[in-house]
Design a protein around this motif. Structure first.
Motif, PDB file in Angstrom:
ATOM      1  N   TYR A 417    -104.480 -19.067 -53.260  1.00 31.95           N
ATOM      2  CA  TYR A 417    -103.817 -18.662 -51.374  1.00 31.95           C
ATOM      3  C   TYR A 417    -103.330 -20.415 -51.132  1.00 31.95           C
ATOM      4  O   TYR A 417    -102.516 -20.679 -50.467  1.00 31.95           O
ATOM      5  CB  TYR A 417    -103.850 -18.072 -49.916  1.00 31.95           C
ATOM      6  CG  TYR A 417    -103.284 -16.373 -51.101  1.00 31.95           C
ATOM      7  CD1 TYR A 417    -102.597 -16.010 -50.551  1.00 31.95           C
ATOM      8  CD2 TYR A 417    -104.618 -15.947 -51.312  1.00 31.95           C
ATOM      9  CE1 TYR A 417    -102.143 -14.323 -50.971  1.00 31.95           C
ATOM     10  CE2 TYR A 417    -103.966 -14.032 -51.501  1.00 31.95           C
ATOM     11  CZ  TYR A 417    -102.438 -13.644 -51.480  1.00 31.95           C
ATOM     12  OH  TYR A 417    -102.363 -12.482 -51.530  1.00 31.95           O
ATOM     13  N   ILE A 418    -104.220 -21.203 -51.551  1.00 30.85           N
ATOM     14  CA  ILE A 418    -104.639 -22.667 -51.229  1.00 30.85           C
ATOM     15  C   ILE A 418    -102.709 -23.403 -50.981  1.00 30.85           C
ATOM     16  O   ILE A 418    -102.537 -23.432 -50.273  1.00 30.85           O
ATOM     17  CB  ILE A 418    -105.108 -23.258 -51.859  1.00 30.85           C
ATOM     18  CG1 ILE A 418    -106.858 -23.223 -51.242  1.00 30.85           C
ATOM     19  CG2 ILE A 418    -105.105 -25.004 -51.144  1.00 30.85           C
ATOM     20  CD1 ILE A 418    -107.944 -23.521 -51.897  1.00 30.85           C
ATOM     21  N   PRO A 419    -102.246 -23.402 -52.349  1.00 32.22           N
ATOM     22  CA  PRO A 419    -100.812 -23.441 -52.682  1.00 32.22           C
ATOM     23  C   PRO A 419    -100.258 -23.804 -51.777  1.00 32.22           C
ATOM     24  O   PRO A 419     -99.437 -23.794 -51.620  1.00 32.22           O
ATOM     25  CB  PRO A 419    -100.485 -23.594 -54.102  1.00 32.22           C
ATOM     26  CG  PRO A 419    -102.095 -23.306 -54.746  1.00 32.22           C
ATOM     27  CD  PRO A 419    -102.479 -22.303 -53.861  1.00 32.22           C
ATOM     28  N   ASP A 420     -99.645 -21.970 -51.328  1.00 29.21           N
ATOM     29  CA  ASP A 420     -99.161 -21.092 -50.275  1.00 29.21           C
ATOM     30  C   ASP A 420     -99.578 -21.781 -48.486  1.00 29.21           C
ATOM     31  O   ASP A 420     -97.936 -22.316 -48.236  1.00 29.21           O
ATOM     32  CB  ASP A 420     -98.990 -19.680 -50.158  1.00 29.21           C
ATOM     33  CG  ASP A 420     -99.512 -19.068 -51.173  1.00 29.21           C
ATOM     34  OD1 ASP A 420     -98.531 -19.581 -51.801  1.00 29.21           O
ATOM     35  OD2 ASP A 420     -99.127 -17.754 -51.171  1.00 29.21           O
ATOM     36  N   VAL A 421    -100.230 -22.658 -48.839  1.00 31.60           N
ATOM     37  CA  VAL A 421    -100.830 -23.486 -46.880  1.00 31.60           C
ATOM     38  C   VAL A 421    -100.035 -24.925 -47.508  1.00 31.60           C
ATOM     39  O   VAL A 421     -99.408 -25.134 -46.414  1.00 31.60           O
ATOM     40  CB  VAL A 421    -102.396 -24.002 -46.999  1.00 31.60           C
ATOM     41  CG1 VAL A 421    -102.129 -24.722 -45.607  1.00 31.60           C
ATOM     42  CG2 VAL A 421    -102.733 -21.891 -46.713  1.00 31.60           C
ATOM     43  N   PHE A 422     -98.871 -25.491 -48.882  1.00 32.44           N
ATOM     44  CA  PHE A 422     -99.026 -26.303 -48.883  1.00 32.44           C
ATOM     45  C   PHE A 422     -97.296 -26.474 -48.002  1.00 32.44           C
ATOM     46  O   PHE A 422     -97.447 -27.347 -48.299  1.00 32.44           O
ATOM     47  CB  PHE A 422     -99.066 -27.119 -49.865  1.00 32.44           C
ATOM     48  CG  PHE A 422    -100.175 -27.304 -50.687  1.00 32.44           C
ATOM     49  CD1 PHE A 422    -101.576 -27.845 -49.509  1.00 32.44           C
ATOM     50  CD2 PHE A 422    -101.044 -27.500 -52.268  1.00 32.44           C
ATOM     51  CE1 PHE A 422    -102.733 -27.681 -49.907  1.00 32.44           C
ATOM     52  CE2 PHE A 422    -102.206 -27.673 -52.318  1.00 32.44           C
ATOM     53  CZ  PHE A 422    -103.421 -27.869 -51.607  1.00 32.44           C
ATOM     54  N   THR A 423     -96.877 -25.078 -48.127  1.00 29.99           N
ATOM     55  CA  THR A 423     -94.991 -25.335 -48.065  1.00 29.99           C
ATOM     56  C   THR A 423     -94.827 -25.053 -46.661  1.00 29.99           C
ATOM     57  O   THR A 423     -93.769 -24.422 -45.867  1.00 29.99           O
ATOM     58  CB  THR A 423     -94.705 -24.100 -49.138  1.00 29.99           C
ATOM     59  OG1 THR A 423     -95.476 -23.078 -48.370  1.00 29.99           O
ATOM     60  CG2 THR A 423     -95.174 -24.309 -49.960  1.00 29.99           C
ATOM     61  N   ILE A 424     -95.870 -24.634 -45.988  1.00 25.50           N
ATOM     62  CA  ILE A 424     -95.853 -24.221 -44.005  1.00 25.50           C
ATOM     63  C   ILE A 424     -95.391 -25.653 -43.896  1.00 25.50           C
ATOM     64  O   ILE A 424     -95.324 -26.484 -43.495  1.00 25.50           O
ATOM     65  CB  ILE A 424     -97.207 -24.107 -43.678  1.00 25.50           C
ATOM     66  CG1 ILE A 424     -97.435 -22.579 -44.644  1.00 25.50           C
ATOM     67  CG2 ILE A 424     -96.766 -23.439 -42.175  1.00 25.50           C
ATOM     68  CD1 ILE A 424     -98.861 -21.530 -44.252  1.00 25.50           C
ATOM     69  N   ASP A 425     -94.254 -25.120 -42.533  1.00 26.11           N
ATOM     70  CA  ASP A 425     -93.637 -26.211 -42.081  1.00 26.11           C
ATOM     71  C   ASP A 425     -94.897 -26.547 -41.100  1.00 26.11           C
ATOM     72  O   ASP A 425     -94.181 -25.883 -40.013  1.00 26.11           O
ATOM     73  CB  ASP A 425     -91.748 -25.820 -41.452  1.00 26.11           C
ATOM     74  CG  ASP A 425     -91.224 -26.764 -40.231  1.00 26.11           C
ATOM     75  OD1 ASP A 425     -91.709 -27.723 -40.471  1.00 26.11           O
ATOM     76  OD2 ASP A 425     -90.683 -26.516 -40.476  1.00 26.11           O
ATOM     77  N   LEU A 426     -94.920 -27.544 -40.891  1.00 28.77           N
ATOM     78  CA  LEU A 426     -95.560 -28.480 -39.093  1.00 28.77           C
ATOM     79  C   LEU A 426     -95.323 -28.469 -38.878  1.00 28.77           C
ATOM     80  O   LEU A 426     -95.992 -29.341 -37.443  1.00 28.77           O
ATOM     81  CB  LEU A 426     -97.143 -28.330 -39.851  1.00 28.77           C
ATOM     82  CG  LEU A 426     -97.556 -27.922 -40.872  1.00 28.77           C
ATOM     83  CD1 LEU A 426     -98.925 -28.625 -41.182  1.00 28.77           C
ATOM     84  CD2 LEU A 426     -98.774 -26.392 -39.637  1.00 28.77           C
ATOM     85  N   SER A 427     -94.114 -29.571 -38.451  1.00 24.59           N
ATOM     86  CA  SER A 427     -92.920 -30.107 -37.601  1.00 24.59           C
ATOM     87  C   SER A 427     -92.981 -29.933 -36.244  1.00 24.59           C
ATOM     88  O   SER A 427     -92.942 -30.976 -35.286  1.00 24.59           O
ATOM     89  CB  SER A 427     -91.152 -30.391 -38.168  1.00 24.59           C
ATOM     90  OG  SER A 427     -90.776 -28.960 -38.265  1.00 24.59           O
ATOM     91  N   LYS A 428     -93.063 -28.284 -35.972  1.00 27.50           N
ATOM     92  CA  LYS A 428     -92.977 -27.837 -34.440  1.00 27.50           C
ATOM     93  C   LYS A 428     -94.318 -28.507 -33.940  1.00 27.50           C
ATOM     94  O   LYS A 428     -94.691 -29.419 -32.843  1.00 27.50           O
ATOM     95  CB  LYS A 428     -92.841 -26.707 -34.308  1.00 27.50           C
ATOM     96  CG  LYS A 428     -90.917 -26.658 -34.334  1.00 27.50           C
ATOM     97  CD  LYS A 428     -90.923 -25.296 -33.956  1.00 27.50           C
ATOM     98  CE  LYS A 428     -89.583 -24.887 -34.524  1.00 27.50           C
ATOM     99  NZ  LYS A 428     -89.415 -23.571 -34.091  1.00 27.50           N
TER     100      LYS A 428
END
Length: 580
Positions: A417-428
């Motif tokens: 599941y680590i690679p799934d974290v890389f795609t999360i939008d953190l802009s807000k």
């Protein structure tokens, strides 16, 4: 904390020294300097990063050279205080990593004998002392002054008229790379990788004379031989590989680092057995390693029921607790001076010692009774990311092995599941963080050290003041800080602490603080309370500690980029803390 490099062979030395210093710049970047022999001594110094002026030493000629990139200790960053330092005649050049603790006394003696100093550094006493002893043989002169020096040091020394480099190690790391009729020296193996995979790691007390095609090493006046070791890292591993920063590259390398460390620990059955037999454990560490060690303490006490305390390396000497039968020292670089000193003290008190480190041949491996390597691979960015995840992986695997593989499924899901974290939008979340003067990170249980580490990453690279707290501590003081201008980042996952953690989050919102919450996907309650909700895959509590730590690394990274900070080389910091 500084980086030193040397070369002797058949190529021009200045470009090789420059490239070597670039690879060591994580150790310090206030100023740099290079000296070459051709056959006279030529020196160039520059205030600032070598990466900002990497062609400036190109006019230096000669196939013998030494270089230095500085993290200031004695004296402000300046060209005068930059290394190499020379004797008054300008015939002897020295680069130094470490601290000469009795330099003031040595300096007074030299000044009484008429020597005029030009810098504020402790290092400058060394070339002047050598000059007093020098009568045509640099190795003998250096050997003669070493007993006068107190403290820690790795030294590379040139003398006009001698085609050799003299190298000395005491307490600070130094590696000799052995090529084809050429040698390259460095504070660690990184400068060697383009030229050779064969290395000799000097021991404390070693004095080496490196000439053209041959070298000899003495220790306490006696010739010694040192094993030639193959460097495991490759040149490709220390390049950015298309990433904007080393930090981002190293964050993306965490799935492999996590898996490699799990495999490494599985092969260390003797170390795991010694931990299992311990009645109590003390872990000594600093910074990020201390935060990883706190995760270990939670696991050991809750799962294995072995009392485990974590003590900062710099504080261990004040309350070492002689009754502890096992002391584990954790250091990414293997050169952390406070942690090494703590392990030495623990051994003197009769404790068994284990080192957890990422660097083969580092100083801590020579101190501890046994060594566990985390196998994270080289980490160039000053802010630790994959080394933290690897340390946590090592500790989780130890607990897994101690409990008959009870965490096997949890560990297997993490890498998935680590690679799934890389795609999360953190802009807000970044938009909230980048305008803050202060950030508070909160968590409970194992998520408390994750909060500490997240706050450390943010303050290191964004320069925003950030503090991690156990969520229950908010009411004991930090609540006074809460306002519209003080965002709070909460870690809230489904576990035994979930209900009380939700109460803490609601208390934060009741005081108007912007709230960023990291939790599991499809948690409607979190979405209701948070201003920004960052949802992670639904994994075990142990997996959530890893995934949330990676999200906090990425949040710090993107916030620092938004603020146009120097992500890989934050101000005033260095990767390897080799002085106490």
């Amino acid at each position: 904390m500084c980086g030193i490099v040397g070369y002797i062979g058949y190529h021009e030395a200045a470009p090789i020294c420059t490239n070597g210093l670039l690879s060591l710049e994580y150790r310090g970047y206030d100023s740099f300097g290079i000296a070459t022999l051709a056959p006279s001594l030529s020196v160039y110094k520059h205030l600032g990063k070598i990466s900002d002026a990497k062609t400036s030493a190109s006019h230096l000629t000669g196939t013998i050279g030494i270089g230095h990139t500085r993290w200031a200790t004695h004296g402000v960053p300046s060209e005068i205080n930059a290394h190499p330092h020379l004797d008054e005649a300008g015939k002897i050049a020295v680069v130094h990593n470490g601290i000469i603790e009795n330099y003031a006394e040595l300096k007074r003696g030299l000044e009484e004998r008429g020597v005029v100093f030009t810098s504020q550094t402790d290092t400058e006493v060394i070339p002047h002392l050598i000059a007093e002893k020098y009568s045509g043989n640099l190795f003998e002169a250096v050997s003669g002054i070493i007993p006068l020096l107190e403290g820690s040091y790795a030294l590379l020394i040139l003398a006009e008229g001698e085609e050799k480099i003299v190298a000395v190690r005491k307490g600070s790391p130094l590696v000799l790379g052995i090529g084809d009729q050429e040698f390259i020296l460095g504070s660690d193996a990184l400068p060697l990788l383009e030229y050779t995979r064969n290395a000799v790691y000097f021991e404390d007390g070693d004095i080496a004379e490196i000439g053209r095609g041959e070298y000899r090493i003495h220790n306490t006046g006696v010739p010694v031989s040192r094993e030639i070791t193959e460097i495991e890292w490759s040149g490709d591993e220390v390049r950015k590989g298309g990433f904007r920063h080393f930090m981002l590259k190293e964050i993306y390398e965490q799935p492999d680092a996590f898996a490699n460390t799990l495999s490494s620990v599985k092969r260390c059955s003797e170390i795991v057995d010694s931990i299992k037999k311990a009645r109590s454990i003390t872990v000594v560490a600093c910074g990020t390693s201390a935060n990883a060690s706190l995760v270990f303490s939670y696991l050991m006490e809750s799962v294995c029921h072995i009392p485990t305390r974590v003590v900062l390396g710099s504080e261990f000497k004040y309350f070492p607790t002689p009754g502890t039968d096992l002391v584990i020292g954790v250091s990414q670089s293997g050169e952390t001076a406070d942690t090494i000193a703590a392990l030495k003290l623990a051994k003197s008190l009769g404790a068994q010692t284990i080192a957890v480190t990422n660097v083969l041949g580092s100083s801590i491996t020579r101190v501890a009774s046994s060594v566990l390597y985390t196998r994270a691979g080289p980490e160039i960015s000053v802010a630790a990311t994959k080394s933290f995840i690897s340390q946590v992986a090592a500790f989780m695997q130890i607990v897994n092995l101690l409990t008959d593989h009870s965490l096997e499924a949890e560990l297997a899901e993490v890498r998935r599941y680590i690679p799934d974290v890389f795609t999360i939008d953190l802009s807000k979340a970044v938009d909230i963080c980048k305008d803050a003067a202060t950030l508070l990170y909160i968590g409970r249980g194992m998520f408390y050290p994750a909060a500490l580490e997240g706050a450390l990453k943010m303050k290191e690279i964004s320069y925003i003041h950030a503090e991690g707290y156990a969520a229950g501590e908010l009411k004991h003081g930090p609540f006074a800080l809460l306002s519209l201008e003080t965002p709070v980042i909460g870690l809230c996952f489904s576990s035994t602490v979930y209900p009380v953690m939700m109460s803490n989050l609601k208390e934060v919102k009741a005081r108007s603080a912007p709230l960023i919450v990291i939790g599991k996907e499809h948690d409607a309650d979190l979405e209701e309370v948070a201003d920004v909700c960052i949802m992670l895959p639904d994994v075990s509590e142990y997996g959530s500690v890893i995934l949330s730590s990676i999200i906090l690394q990425l949040l710090a990274y993107h916030t620092a980029v938004a603020l146009e900070r120097d992500v890989d080389m934050p101000r005033n910091l260095a990767k390897s803390v080799t002085v106490e």
